[in-house]
Each structure stands twice: as C-alpha cells, then as structure tokens.
Design a protein around this motif. Structure first.
Motif, PDB file in Angstrom:
ATOM      1  N   ILE A   1      -0.936  -0.593  -4.331  1.00  0.00           N
ATOM      2  CA  ILE A   1      -2.261   0.099  -4.386  1.00  0.00           C
ATOM      3  C   ILE A   1      -1.889   1.637  -3.830  1.00  0.00           C
ATOM      4  O   ILE A   1      -1.427   1.669  -2.579  1.00  0.00           O
ATOM      5  CB  ILE A   1      -3.286  -0.800  -3.329  1.00  0.00           C
ATOM      6  CG1 ILE A   1      -3.208  -2.225  -3.996  1.00  0.00           C
ATOM      7  CG2 ILE A   1      -4.467   0.091  -3.255  1.00  0.00           C
ATOM      8  CD1 ILE A   1      -4.300  -3.070  -2.951  1.00  0.00           C
ATOM      9  N   GLY A   2      -2.297   2.623  -4.604  1.00  0.00           N
ATOM     10  CA  GLY A   2      -1.978   3.907  -4.290  1.00  0.00           C
ATOM     11  C   GLY A   2      -3.565   4.372  -3.679  1.00  0.00           C
ATOM     12  O   GLY A   2      -4.356   4.010  -3.761  1.00  0.00           O
ATOM     13  N   MET A   3      -3.235   5.561  -2.717  1.00  0.00           N
ATOM     14  CA  MET A   3      -4.514   6.139  -2.083  1.00  0.00           C
ATOM     15  C   MET A   3      -5.081   7.234  -2.739  1.00  0.00           C
ATOM     16  O   MET A   3      -6.454   7.728  -2.608  1.00  0.00           O
ATOM     17  CB  MET A   3      -3.853   6.533  -0.767  1.00  0.00           C
ATOM     18  CG  MET A   3      -3.554   5.554   0.205  1.00  0.00           C
ATOM     19  SD  MET A   3      -4.632   4.284   0.734  1.00  0.00           S
ATOM     20  CE  MET A   3      -3.813   2.636   0.946  1.00  0.00           C
ATOM     21  N   ASP A   4      -4.466   7.929  -3.686  1.00  0.00           N
ATOM     22  CA  ASP A   4      -4.988   8.946  -4.173  1.00  0.00           C
ATOM     23  C   ASP A   4      -4.440   9.332  -5.471  1.00  0.00           C
ATOM     24  O   ASP A   4      -3.434   8.442  -6.164  1.00  0.00           O
ATOM     25  CB  ASP A   4      -5.229  10.252  -3.478  1.00  0.00           C
ATOM     26  CG  ASP A   4      -3.646  10.909  -3.242  1.00  0.00           C
ATOM     27  OD1 ASP A   4      -2.877  10.831  -4.129  1.00  0.00           O
ATOM     28  OD2 ASP A   4      -3.611  11.368  -2.027  1.00  0.00           O
ATOM     29  N   ALA A   5      -4.973  10.260  -6.302  1.00  0.00           N
ATOM     30  CA  ALA A   5      -4.597  10.329  -7.966  1.00  0.00           C
ATOM     31  C   ALA A   5      -3.003  10.888  -7.875  1.00  0.00           C
ATOM     32  O   ALA A   5      -2.347  10.531  -8.638  1.00  0.00           O
ATOM     33  CB  ALA A   5      -5.412  11.417  -8.477  1.00  0.00           C
ATOM     34  N   MET A   6      -2.521  11.666  -7.028  1.00  0.00           N
ATOM     35  CA  MET A   6      -1.418  11.993  -6.995  1.00  0.00           C
ATOM     36  C   MET A   6      -0.433  10.849  -6.865  1.00  0.00           C
ATOM     37  O   MET A   6       0.628  10.710  -7.202  1.00  0.00           O
ATOM     38  CB  MET A   6      -1.038  13.185  -5.895  1.00  0.00           C
ATOM     39  CG  MET A   6       0.368  13.675  -6.056  1.00  0.00           C
ATOM     40  SD  MET A   6       0.865  14.763  -4.543  1.00  0.00           S
ATOM     41  CE  MET A   6       0.403  14.067  -3.179  1.00  0.00           C
TER      42      MET A   6
ATOM     43  N   GLN B   1     -15.384   3.433  -7.097  1.00  0.00           N
ATOM     44  CA  GLN B   1     -14.476   3.652  -8.122  1.00  0.00           C
ATOM     45  C   GLN B   1     -13.900   5.024  -8.314  1.00  0.00           C
ATOM     46  O   GLN B   1     -14.667   5.903  -8.687  1.00  0.00           O
ATOM     47  CB  GLN B   1     -14.674   2.897  -9.448  1.00  0.00           C
ATOM     48  CG  GLN B   1     -14.929   1.419  -9.168  1.00  0.00           C
ATOM     49  CD  GLN B   1     -16.352   0.889  -8.729  1.00  0.00           C
ATOM     50  OE1 GLN B   1     -17.108   1.678  -8.505  1.00  0.00           O
ATOM     51  NE2 GLN B   1     -16.328  -0.396  -9.017  1.00  0.00           N
ATOM     52  N   GLY B   2     -12.622   5.229  -8.332  1.00  0.00           N
ATOM     53  CA  GLY B   2     -12.177   6.682  -8.880  1.00  0.00           C
ATOM     54  C   GLY B   2     -11.998   7.499  -7.542  1.00  0.00           C
ATOM     55  O   GLY B   2     -11.265   8.597  -7.575  1.00  0.00           O
TER      56      GLY B   2
ATOM     57  N   ARG C   1      -2.519  -0.192  -8.868  1.00  0.00           N
ATOM     58  CA  ARG C   1      -3.908  -0.260  -8.760  1.00  0.00           C
ATOM     59  C   ARG C   1      -4.397   1.037  -7.722  1.00  0.00           C
ATOM     60  O   ARG C   1      -3.599   1.350  -6.885  1.00  0.00           O
ATOM     61  CB  ARG C   1      -4.729  -1.324  -8.560  1.00  0.00           C
ATOM     62  CG  ARG C   1      -4.317  -2.604  -9.466  1.00  0.00           C
ATOM     63  CD  ARG C   1      -4.825  -2.532 -10.671  1.00  0.00           C
ATOM     64  NE  ARG C   1      -6.445  -2.508 -10.790  1.00  0.00           N
ATOM     65  CZ  ARG C   1      -7.156  -3.578 -10.680  1.00  0.00           C
ATOM     66  NH1 ARG C   1      -6.529  -4.823 -10.667  1.00  0.00           N
ATOM     67  NH2 ARG C   1      -8.479  -3.399 -10.688  1.00  0.00           N
ATOM     68  N   ALA C   2      -5.459   1.608  -7.799  1.00  0.00           N
ATOM     69  CA  ALA C   2      -5.999   2.533  -7.056  1.00  0.00           C
ATOM     70  C   ALA C   2      -6.796   1.903  -5.746  1.00  0.00           C
ATOM     71  O   ALA C   2      -7.718   0.881  -6.171  1.00  0.00           O
ATOM     72  CB  ALA C   2      -6.951   3.792  -7.606  1.00  0.00           C
ATOM     73  N   ILE C   3      -6.817   2.291  -4.766  1.00  0.00           N
ATOM     74  CA  ILE C   3      -7.532   1.738  -3.545  1.00  0.00           C
ATOM     75  C   ILE C   3      -8.986   1.562  -3.706  1.00  0.00           C
ATOM     76  O   ILE C   3      -9.422   0.364  -3.185  1.00  0.00           O
ATOM     77  CB  ILE C   3      -7.368   2.626  -2.149  1.00  0.00           C
ATOM     78  CG1 ILE C   3      -7.663   1.803  -1.057  1.00  0.00           C
ATOM     79  CG2 ILE C   3      -8.011   4.016  -2.277  1.00  0.00           C
ATOM     80  CD1 ILE C   3      -6.985   0.629  -0.429  1.00  0.00           C
ATOM     81  N   ASN C   4      -9.833   2.273  -4.471  1.00  0.00           N
ATOM     82  CA  ASN C   4     -10.956   2.039  -4.632  1.00  0.00           C
ATOM     83  C   ASN C   4     -11.380   1.592  -6.121  1.00  0.00           C
ATOM     84  O   ASN C   4     -12.570   1.466  -6.460  1.00  0.00           O
ATOM     85  CB  ASN C   4     -11.993   3.484  -4.293  1.00  0.00           C
ATOM     86  CG  ASN C   4     -12.066   3.515  -2.997  1.00  0.00           C
ATOM     87  OD1 ASN C   4     -12.511   2.627  -2.076  1.00  0.00           O
ATOM     88  ND2 ASN C   4     -11.843   4.760  -2.391  1.00  0.00           N
TER      89      ASN C   4
ATOM     90  N   PHE D   1       0.904  -1.249   0.024  1.00  0.00           N
ATOM     91  CA  PHE D   1      -0.022   0.039   0.166  1.00  0.00           C
ATOM     92  C   PHE D   1       1.043   1.198  -0.145  1.00  0.00           C
ATOM     93  O   PHE D   1       1.728   1.336   0.807  1.00  0.00           O
ATOM     94  CB  PHE D   1      -1.068  -0.062   1.355  1.00  0.00           C
ATOM     95  CG  PHE D   1      -1.921  -1.092   1.296  1.00  0.00           C
ATOM     96  CD1 PHE D   1      -3.293  -0.957   0.493  1.00  0.00           C
ATOM     97  CD2 PHE D   1      -1.728  -2.229   1.901  1.00  0.00           C
ATOM     98  CE1 PHE D   1      -4.019  -1.861   0.383  1.00  0.00           C
ATOM     99  CE2 PHE D   1      -2.795  -3.301   1.758  1.00  0.00           C
ATOM    100  CZ  PHE D   1      -3.750  -3.163   0.971  1.00  0.00           C
ATOM    101  N   VAL D   2       0.357   2.163  -0.868  1.00  0.00           N
ATOM    102  CA  VAL D   2       1.237   3.308  -1.025  1.00  0.00           C
ATOM    103  C   VAL D   2       0.388   4.612  -0.551  1.00  0.00           C
ATOM    104  O   VAL D   2      -0.641   4.875  -1.245  1.00  0.00           O
ATOM    105  CB  VAL D   2       2.013   3.438  -2.235  1.00  0.00           C
ATOM    106  CG1 VAL D   2       2.916   4.612  -2.616  1.00  0.00           C
ATOM    107  CG2 VAL D   2       2.705   2.214  -2.553  1.00  0.00           C
TER     108      VAL D   2
END
Length: 154
Positions: free
Chosen positions: A85-90, A118-119, A108-111, A5-6
């Motif tokens: 898995i990233g937490m936000d768009a940045m 999603q998104g 991948r994004a967290i949601n 997780f990032v």
C-alpha cells in the motif's frame, strides 16, 4: 497474509501506518495470521529511525514502532507480500514501475477503499510537519484495509 506500507523515506507515513495497523491486528487478535511492515521507495533514509514527529505521534497514541529502521523496498518484497500500500501518486508510480510482472495487482493506494477519499494521497509530513494530519488520515483509512484483510482470511 503479509501487508507492507510504503512511502518515500520510510520514516514518516509508512512506519506510522505500520504501527497503527499492527495495533489494529493486536486488537482484533490477528497477529498470528497477518504480518505488517513498511518500506521506502528511496534508499536515502536507509537504516534511520522514524522522524521525531512520527515518534511523537506514536508515543502520544501509545503505539509501538517495534524498533523500526528505514528499509528500501526490494523486488523480493513483491513476491513475499500479499498487499503493498503506497501513500501518494509518486509512491504508486515507483511501486508499479519496479513491481515484477504478475505482482502489480498487489499494489494499492492508501485511500483506495476509503469512501469519499479515493485517489487522495496522504501528504508527506516531512515537508508539511503536520504529523497529526497524517495520523488522522491513516486512522480514517486503515480500518477499511483491516476489513479487506479480514475478508481474505475467511
């Protein structure tokens, strides 16, 4: 399988996600098949313990941070991990920028898997101080990642 997780500093969202996901792995008897860790996109907090707000939430929910210290993501992590898995768009932009060729599909994004969300990012509680919101958002999304991981183990 290895999951990372990032978030930006690796002191709020990603260590909380790591501790929560680790507990899911324990509950589902998967710690011998799946490892979880967390990283930062920035080196600013390197070596630091989780934010006091994160530590408080983990304590309230009887979750162990396993001695976590902020660690920046490195190129080798993309080769070693199966899922990042990233937490936000940045975070996602940064991860996709530094991911080696051929390893970007792991990001991948967290949601991504959370129905109806999603998104959506998980806002950084370092700014909002809303650590309960972070916990609740992760509690909603992490079971879908657990299912994803379990499907790939079969």
């Amino acid at each position: 399988m290895k999951v990372i997780f990032v978030c930006l500093g690796n002191i709020c969202r990603s260590p909380m996600a790591e501790a929560m996901f680790y507990q899911l792995l324990v509950t589902n008897h998967l710690t011998d098949q799946v490892s979880v860790s967390s990283r930062a996109t920035s080196s600013e907090e390197e070596g630091n313990r989780p934010h006091p707000g994160t530590r408080q939430i983990l304590e309230e929910h009887h979750l162990d941070d396993r001695g976590h210290r902020s660690t920046p993501i490195k190129r080798q992590d993309f080769y070693d991990a199966d899922l990042i898995i990233g937490m936000d768009a940045m975070n996602m932009r940064h991860l996709r920028t530094i991911a080696p060729k051929g390893e970007q599909d792991k990001v991948r994004a967290i949601n991504d898997l959370t129905p109806g969300h999603q998104g959506e990012p998980i806002p950084d509680p370092w700014y909002t101080l809303r650590f309960d919101d972070t916990y609740n958002s992760l509690k909603r999304s992490l079971p879908y990642w657990l299912d994803y991981v379990k499907e790939r183990l079969d």
